[in-house]
Design a protein around this motif. Structure first.
Motif, mmCIF file in Angstrom:
data_model
loop_
_atom_site.group_PDB
_atom_site.id
_atom_site.type_symbol
_atom_site.label_atom_id
_atom_site.label_comp_id
_atom_site.label_asym_id
_atom_site.label_seq_id
_atom_site.Cartn_x
_atom_site.Cartn_y
_atom_site.Cartn_z
ATOM 1 N N UNK A 281 0.865 -1.185 0.000
ATOM 2 C CA UNK A 281 0.000 0.000 0.000
ATOM 3 C C UNK A 281 0.900 1.234 0.000
ATOM 4 N N UNK B 91 -3.228 -4.762 -4.742
ATOM 5 C CA UNK B 91 -4.364 -5.564 -5.201
ATOM 6 C C UNK B 91 -4.749 -5.149 -6.618
ATOM 7 N N UNK B 92 -4.911 -3.850 -6.815
ATOM 8 C CA UNK B 92 -5.258 -3.359 -8.152
ATOM 9 C C UNK B 92 -4.176 -3.777 -9.149
ATOM 10 N N UNK C 22 -4.752 -6.676 -12.133
ATOM 11 C CA UNK C 22 -4.632 -6.287 -13.543
ATOM 12 C C UNK C 22 -3.522 -7.095 -14.213
ATOM 13 N N UNK D 56 -17.570 2.068 -3.766
ATOM 14 C CA UNK D 56 -16.165 2.474 -3.868
ATOM 15 C C UNK D 56 -15.241 1.631 -2.982
ATOM 16 N N UNK D 57 -15.437 1.726 -1.680
ATOM 17 C CA UNK D 57 -14.597 0.972 -0.739
ATOM 18 C C UNK D 57 -15.525 0.152 0.157
ATOM 19 N N UNK E 222 -11.244 -11.570 -4.193
ATOM 20 C CA UNK E 222 -9.905 -11.490 -4.766
ATOM 21 C C UNK E 222 -8.941 -10.629 -3.955
ATOM 22 N N UNK E 223 -7.671 -10.906 -4.105
ATOM 23 C CA UNK E 223 -6.606 -10.078 -3.528
ATOM 24 C C UNK E 223 -5.347 -10.342 -4.347
ATOM 25 N N UNK F 200 -2.664 -7.026 5.062
ATOM 26 C CA UNK F 200 -3.505 -6.738 3.899
ATOM 27 C C UNK F 200 -4.972 -6.983 4.261
ATOM 28 N N UNK F 201 -5.675 -5.898 4.632
ATOM 29 C CA UNK F 201 -7.073 -6.047 5.080
ATOM 30 C C UNK F 201 -7.947 -6.801 4.080
ATOM 31 N N UNK F 202 -7.677 -6.646 2.781
ATOM 32 C CA UNK F 202 -8.512 -7.341 1.790
ATOM 33 C C UNK F 202 -8.444 -8.850 1.972
ATOM 34 N N UNK G 266 -11.813 -3.364 -3.904
ATOM 35 C CA UNK G 266 -12.358 -2.003 -3.976
ATOM 36 C C UNK G 266 -12.570 -1.604 -5.433
ATOM 37 N N UNK G 267 -13.105 -0.421 -5.641
ATOM 38 C CA UNK G 267 -13.498 0.005 -6.988
ATOM 39 C C UNK G 267 -12.288 0.205 -7.903
ATOM 40 N N UNK G 268 -11.134 0.552 -7.341
ATOM 41 C CA UNK G 268 -9.964 0.752 -8.201
ATOM 42 C C UNK G 268 -9.539 -0.582 -8.810
ATOM 43 N N UNK G 269 -9.396 -1.577 -7.952
ATOM 44 C CA UNK G 269 -9.019 -2.901 -8.449
ATOM 45 C C UNK G 269 -10.056 -3.391 -9.456
ATOM 46 N N UNK H 145 -12.399 -1.730 -11.244
ATOM 47 C CA UNK H 145 -12.522 -0.957 -12.471
ATOM 48 C C UNK H 145 -11.307 -1.099 -13.371
ATOM 49 N N UNK H 146 -10.135 -1.184 -12.782
ATOM 50 C CA UNK H 146 -8.925 -1.334 -13.595
ATOM 51 C C UNK H 146 -8.900 -2.696 -14.277
ATOM 52 N N UNK H 147 -9.315 -3.738 -13.568
ATOM 53 C CA UNK H 147 -9.393 -5.062 -14.207
ATOM 54 C C UNK H 147 -10.468 -5.050 -15.301
ATOM 55 N N UNK I 284 -11.503 -2.616 -17.122
ATOM 56 C CA UNK I 284 -11.029 -1.915 -18.323
ATOM 57 C C UNK I 284 -9.871 -2.650 -18.996
#
Lengths: 303, 303
Positions: free
Chosen positions: A146, A247-248, A252, B145-146, B176-177, B186-188, B245-248, B250-252, B254
């Motif tokens: 992070x 993670x992101x 990806x 989002x989160x 996923x993580x 890693x909280x996820x 989260x939304x970043x992971x 949305x990036x996957x 796209x």
């Protein structure tokens, strides 16, 4: 998809490089260094348990006489001897063999014989993706978990020399997020904007930073046109994709590897010499590509 | 890649569905509903400025007499009238036209005529990906989002009926993580393990949850074998990919859309009826696929 091949061609213009392998008694690594040798990418010095190395090599029909072997059956000692070869300039890059990641990294960071520079380490993965006309450098998909704003600066600074070594003079850096506008409720977007500002103010040099960016705006010029993003410094032509967290980045990375047509190779940076830390799940081709990427980067580090 | 076509075939076995469009004076949405009509996916009721709708339709050679039109030039009023059609059962699903997302969602959540159920809304995106033999449902790549642990449970509960509507009785859910083991830093990964436990204890029903999982173990049976993950409940055969989260997410999302060979469609769930909220950057085909997905889901909601 020809961009990786161009990179491989570039390797052959470099002075011949040498990779020092820590704990070389590992079948996958031995196959990768054989291929690197055969493809004129690099030579290798194998440090580890000589008897085991020879036994594995024989079972794989690898002619081990083509490599220098340093016999050191103790894994920790072998890693320290291998990294020292790079530290002393007798080898150009350092590669993990059959040693666990934790002890391998300890050798990388060893104060006396290791490769530390004072920078934090980060991971960069180079992708050649079908449908994208230039190379993409993904950071960090495997090492920093992070990253703080400061660590993101460090990731960028670690990655720029790698991109430059591959022939791109002033890389475009896209700090990615789910959206391309700042949203105070999404810290990743706020930090992306801060990185952009730091670059504009000259606090991050030798690159162009433009974020936050969604992935489509970062890699697809058509999407940039369609979304009317014509005032952006990056319009589908990013070189470095900076991820908000591991993670992101990792998701990806794996989405690309498992669903797209790609060639890729990865190294650790922030070190005095390139470090090759391939993972169990990397394909054979990725391992060889990683050695090639390391060789290209080592060429510029030596100068 | 034939799985999406099977889904489209399924639509034709359903009772004919009707989509109510909020502020239909939008060229892309009109083209999508025309295609949905022509492909026997769904009929449409167009709510909006009739004169503008007819003008745009004429410019696109769309025969607008095939659709019912409700004239309401005021955007907010048009959205409320359109959502009420769904609320009252006169239409089966609700679609965003030329209205901004914020006001569209207000109509979805309207207490009197909207579609709220008490659940939080979430987004699900259905993918048919070349090289993967079954459909994948990604949640949430666009809306939450989160998500907290509780919200992740809600996302799973919102997504299960969608997967079931597509013919999968007991979906496998992969939280996923970056890694497939719990790492307290890693909280996820910690939350992924908690979701797994909640499912084992019967607190999350009608599915199998197994996390944390890296993306390769979730979607690639070969990777699962190679990594020796043979004790896992999911071995490359996940149906639902739950993102940290939304970043992971949305990036996957796209990355898949822009680099892999895919067919996809998305809806909002957690509502009384499926809601179609396509984005500017979605292709025409994705918009039509989203109507098809909504129709299949509406069929099971009506029963």
């Amino acid at each position: 998809m020809g961009n990786f091949d161009k990179l491989l061609a570039k390797v052959k213009e470099c002075d011949r490089k040498k990779v020092a392998v820590a704990v070389a008694e590992d079948s996958e690594v031995l196959q990768a260094v054989r291929a690197a040798k055969e493809q004129d990418i690099a030579d290798a010095i194998l440090v580890g348990d000589e008897a085991k190395i020879k036994e594995i090599a024989a079972s794989l029909d690898i002619d081990v006489t083509q490599f220098e072997i340093i016999n050191e059956p103790d894994m920790i000692e072998a890693s320290l001897k291998a990294v020292k070869l790079v530290h002393d300039g007798e080898a150009d890059m350092y590669m993990k063999g059959g040693i666990d990641t934790k002890n391998f990294l300890k050798s990388v960071l060893n104060k006396e014989v290791g490769l530390r520079t004072g920078n934090a380490l980060s991971h960069v993965c180079l992708f050649d993706i079908k449908g994208i006309d230039h190379l993409l450098f993904l950071a960090d998909v495997a090492f920093m978990t992070y990253p703080t704003l400061e660590e993101k600066v460090q990731i960028i600074e670690n990655t720029i020399p790698v991109v430059k070594a591959c022939g791109i003079e002033c890389p475009k850096v896209a700090p990615l997020a789910a959206v391309e506008v700042v949203n105070p409720k999404m810290p990743a977007t706020v930090e992306a904007a801060e990185l952009t500002k730091m670059c504009e103010e000259g606090k991050i040099k030798d690159c162009i930073v433009d974020g936050p960016l969604s992935l489509d705006l970062a890699i697809d010029p058509e999407a940039a046109k369609h979304k009317g993003a014509l005032d952006r410094k990056i319009q589908g032509d990013a070189d470095i994709l900076l991820f908000p967290d591991i993670h992101a980045g990792n998701l990806v990375y794996k989405a690309l590897v498992h669903t797209a047509e790609v060639k890729n190779g990865c190294i650790l940076t922030g070190t005095k010499a390139p470090v090759i830390l391939t993972s169990r799940s990397d394909t054979f081709e990725t391992k060889v590509n990683s050695i090639a990427l390391a060789a290209v980067v080592a060429e510029t580090m030596n100068k």
